[in-house]
Design a protein around this motif. Structure first.
Motif, PDB file in Angstrom:
ATOM      1  N   PRO A 325       0.811  -1.232   0.000  1.00 17.18           N
ATOM      2  CA  PRO A 325       0.000   0.000   0.000  1.00 17.18           C
ATOM      3  C   PRO A 325       0.835   1.267   0.000  1.00 17.18           C
ATOM      4  O   PRO A 325       0.296   2.351  -0.261  1.00 17.18           O
ATOM      5  CB  PRO A 325      -0.815  -0.129   1.288  1.00 17.18           C
ATOM      6  N   LEU A 326       2.133   1.164   0.276  1.00 18.98           N
ATOM      7  CA  LEU A 326       3.006   2.329   0.275  1.00 18.98           C
ATOM      8  C   LEU A 326       3.991   2.286  -0.890  1.00 18.98           C
ATOM      9  O   LEU A 326       4.943   3.077  -0.929  1.00 18.98           O
ATOM     10  CB  LEU A 326       3.765   2.432   1.603  1.00 18.98           C
ATOM     11  N   ASP A 338       9.085   4.928   5.865  1.00 16.02           N
ATOM     12  CA  ASP A 338       9.589   4.119   6.967  1.00 16.02           C
ATOM     13  C   ASP A 338       8.443   3.824   7.936  1.00 16.02           C
ATOM     14  O   ASP A 338       7.630   4.705   8.216  1.00 16.02           O
ATOM     15  CB  ASP A 338      10.705   4.886   7.686  1.00 16.02           C
ATOM     16  N   PRO A 339       8.353   2.597   8.470  1.00 14.75           N
ATOM     17  CA  PRO A 339       7.272   2.295   9.409  1.00 14.75           C
ATOM     18  C   PRO A 339       7.246   3.216  10.623  1.00 14.75           C
ATOM     19  O   PRO A 339       6.206   3.320  11.285  1.00 14.75           O
ATOM     20  CB  PRO A 339       7.563   0.845   9.821  1.00 14.75           C
ATOM     21  N   GLY A 340       8.357   3.882  10.905  1.00 18.37           N
ATOM     22  CA  GLY A 340       8.373   4.806  12.021  1.00 18.37           C
ATOM     23  C   GLY A 340       7.492   6.021  11.796  1.00 18.37           C
ATOM     24  O   GLY A 340       7.088   6.682  12.770  1.00 18.37           O
ATOM     25  N   TRP A 341       7.189   6.334  10.525  1.00 21.15           N
ATOM     26  CA  TRP A 341       6.322   7.493  10.264  1.00 21.15           C
ATOM     27  C   TRP A 341       5.198   7.217   9.272  1.00 21.15           C
ATOM     28  O   TRP A 341       4.268   8.025   9.162  1.00 21.15           O
ATOM     29  CB  TRP A 341       7.137   8.707   9.807  1.00 21.15           C
ATOM     30  N   ALA A 342       5.238   6.099   8.569  1.00 16.53           N
ATOM     31  CA  ALA A 342       4.180   5.746   7.617  1.00 16.53           C
ATOM     32  C   ALA A 342       3.784   4.297   7.853  1.00 16.53           C
ATOM     33  O   ALA A 342       4.579   3.386   7.607  1.00 16.53           O
ATOM     34  CB  ALA A 342       4.645   5.945   6.184  1.00 16.53           C
ATOM     35  N   ASP A 343       2.562   4.072   8.320  1.00 20.51           N
ATOM     36  CA  ASP A 343       2.124   2.744   8.735  1.00 20.51           C
ATOM     37  C   ASP A 343       0.791   2.410   8.066  1.00 20.51           C
ATOM     38  O   ASP A 343      -0.206   3.105   8.266  1.00 20.51           O
ATOM     39  CB  ASP A 343       1.980   2.718  10.261  1.00 20.51           C
ATOM     40  N   ALA A 344       0.790   1.351   7.266  1.00 22.94           N
ATOM     41  CA  ALA A 344      -0.436   0.923   6.590  1.00 22.94           C
ATOM     42  C   ALA A 344      -1.061  -0.289   7.273  1.00 22.94           C
ATOM     43  O   ALA A 344      -1.992  -0.886   6.725  1.00 22.94           O
ATOM     44  CB  ALA A 344      -0.140   0.600   5.135  1.00 22.94           C
ATOM     45  N   THR A 345      -0.566  -0.661   8.463  1.00 23.90           N
ATOM     46  CA  THR A 345      -1.076  -1.847   9.150  1.00 23.90           C
ATOM     47  C   THR A 345      -1.813  -1.531  10.443  1.00 23.90           C
ATOM     48  O   THR A 345      -2.580  -2.355  10.931  1.00 23.90           O
ATOM     49  CB  THR A 345       0.090  -2.811   9.475  1.00 23.90           C
ATOM     50  N   ILE A 351      -3.993   4.685   6.103  1.00 21.34           N
ATOM     51  CA  ILE A 351      -2.556   4.933   6.242  1.00 21.34           C
ATOM     52  C   ILE A 351      -2.373   5.920   7.389  1.00 21.34           C
ATOM     53  O   ILE A 351      -2.998   6.984   7.406  1.00 21.34           O
ATOM     54  CB  ILE A 351      -1.954   5.503   4.947  1.00 21.34           C
ATOM     55  N   ARG A 352      -1.548   5.562   8.333  1.00 27.52           N
ATOM     56  CA  ARG A 352      -1.277   6.434   9.485  1.00 27.52           C
ATOM     57  C   ARG A 352       0.080   7.108   9.291  1.00 27.52           C
ATOM     58  O   ARG A 352       1.110   6.434   9.120  1.00 27.52           O
ATOM     59  CB  ARG A 352      -1.290   5.648  10.787  1.00 27.52           C
TER      60      ARG A 352
END
Length: 529
Positions: A325-326, A338-345, A351-352
């Motif tokens: 999704p990213l 990076d999962p530290g600032w972009a989280d699709a889970t 998307i958070r």
């Protein structure tokens, strides 16, 4: 025969490097400060192109933090030696100065969507490098730059042989050609005993063009053709402007085609502007009786519709991961998402984004964006967030770079009519939409609208006739926010600084204090027509 419609890769896709491997054609393009680095597209008929992957790991360390706007990865050159792909490119860390402060790298892979070798630094005379594989030998082409006071920043085209295994320099570097006009982007092709040196000239703006020189010996001397192969500098009415930076490729049937960059300007009272950036186009070639390449339609102006000698073909199996999704078509500035600032889970279907630096940052800006590919476009997204200070914001953005963007943000403001007195720490204040316009010469807030706190809110923007009209959905109806804003300022042609990318639409989040603020986004849609 197949009819293609230029540009074939639309939106920000400059400096195309074309290579054929079997029945497939591949194009690599510049990514500058954006990730993924060096996007690669592929086609079987030259008309229908699909994203095929990118050169992952092109930037040592995986970060371009701190590089200026339009710095980063310049002008990759893609080639094939019969066994593997090679890509050579420069990472430029200074723009608009006598020193480009660049490093040139080479990476290889057996598949464009596969694992690329770690980049190896090679001789870095200047940007726009290219590799030429000939009779088992490897040659590096470069423009060279003279940084000295009074020196020519574009000081000619040089050629250096490299050891195929170590990439060390072999023998002397040869100066192939200097010219009164700015020349760069060298490529070599051999045909009928001639080495043809294909050059970009005149800079990458409206004076851009393609020159060809040739020699019987690879190290020269080279004689210039008496006319340009491609340019639009003599006719501003041609639909595809800034045409240049070309590469010649032979088809399986012995025909020839050429990739090049071009731009589609919007006419404004302040002159033509190209908010879509420079794009990828294809032309058909022939060779005249004297052995020089010519556009098949005659003259030197690029055609929009071109008959190319390929059978029509549907795209093949998608190489990019459709389940990421990213992943593409999302892009991020100066580093990967990076999962530290972009989280699709964290929240299925959403998307958070975690807020970090502001939109003028060159280091840690939480932005996901997609290329705008037509002059008419519309973007929308639903955002849910609870900003509690003016240091927190999240929303929808149209962006060219850190000095050129338009954003509609959900944020916090003091109670209407009050000055800042720390109300945010006392639980006072209001939730607002803030429309901001940033251009090279300053920032202004174009509108502020009160909205309900905490509820999901759909934001949108419609781009047409060079204007961006922002809106949000209130009680099921689109409600405008502020006046129409000038979209054409998000272009290569506005302002006093060098600009080489293109406009994008996306979502971002900002938290200038401690990065504790998050915003959730869903339903992002970008439609271009």
């Amino acid at each position: 025969m197949t009819v293609l419609h230029n540009p074939v890769i639309r939106g920000f896709a400059p400096d195309p490097s074309l290579v054929r491997v079997g029945a497939w054609y591949y194009v690599a393009t510049s990514s500058f400060e954006w990730f993924p680095t060096i996007p690669v597209h592929r086609s079987r008929d030259l008309a229908h192109w699909e994203y095929a992957g990118h050169v992952r790991g092109a930037v040592p360390g995986g970060s371009l933090a701190g590089v200026p706007d339009s710095g980063g990865v310049w002008a990759p050159s893609l080639s094939w030696d019969g066994e593997r792909f090679w890509v050579v490119y420069s990472v430029v860390r200074s723009v608009g100065t006598p020193y480009f402060d660049l490093d040139t790298y080479v990476a290889t892979a057996t598949e464009v969507d596969g694992e690329w070798s770690a980049p190896r630094r090679i001789a870095s005379h200047g940007f726009d490098p290219a590799l030429f594989h000939h009779e088992g030998r490897l040659w590096l082409l470069n423009m060279q730059s003279d940084h000295r006071p009074g020196g020519q920043r574009f000081a000619g085209i040089v050629l250096t042989e490299l050891d195929r295994e170590t990439l060390a320099r072999v023998g002397d570097t040869h100066l192939l050609l200097r010219h009164e006009r700015l020349i760069e982007g060298p490529k070599l092709v051999k045909r009928d005993g001639w080495f043809h040196l294909v050059l970009a000239d005149g800079g990458t703006g409206v004076e851009h063009g393609v020159l060809v020189a040739r020699s019987r010996a690879i190290t020269g001397p080279y004689e210039l053709d008496s006319q340009p192969l491609l340019t639009t500098r003599d006719d501003p009415s041609v639909p595809l402007q800034k045409a240049g930076h070309a590469e010649l490729v032979e088809t399986p049937d012995g025909e020839w085609v050429m990739s090049h960059l071009a731009a589609r300007p919007l006419r404004t009272p302040d002159g033509p502007r190209c908010p879509l950036g420079r794009e990828t186009a294809i032309q058909a070639l022939t060779w005249d009786k004297a052995g020089w390449p010519r556009l098949r339609q005659g003259g030197w102006h690029p055609a929009v519709e071109v008959d190319v000698p390929t059978p029509p073909a549907e795209p093949g199996p998608r190489l990019a991961d459709p389940d990421d999704p990213l992943g593409w078509p999302w892009s991020t500035p100066r580093g990967y998402a990076d999962p530290g600032w972009a989280d699709a889970t964290a929240r299925p279907g959403w998307i958070r984004l975690r807020g970090r630096h502001g939109p003028e940052s060159r280091w840690a800006y939480s932005l996901l964006a997609q290329r705008i590919t037509e002059h008419r476009a519309e973007a929308e997204v639903t955002v849910e967030a609870r900003p509690r200070s003016f240091t927190q914001a999240a929303g929808l953005v149209l962006r060219y770079n850190s000095e050129a963007y338009l954003s509609l943000d959900l944020t916090w403001a003091e109670p209407e009519g009050e000055e800042q007195r720390g109300q945010q720490w006392r639980g006072e204040g209001r939730t607002v939409l803030s429309l901001v316009e940033r251009e090279e010469f300053g920032t202004r807030r174009a509108a502020v609208v009160d909205v309900a706190a905490g509820a999901p809110l759909t934001l949108g923007v419609t781009v047409e006739d060079g204007r961006a009209r922002f809106w949000y959905v209130r009680e099921g109806v689109r409600a405008p926010v502020g006046p129409p804003l000038d979209f054409t300022r998000l272009s290569d042609d506005y302002g006093s600084k060098l600009r080489f990318t293109g406009s994008m639409a996306g979502v971002h989040a900002v938290d200038l204090v401690d990065s504790s603020f998050t915003a959730d986004f869903t339903g992002f849609r970008l439609t271009c027509w």
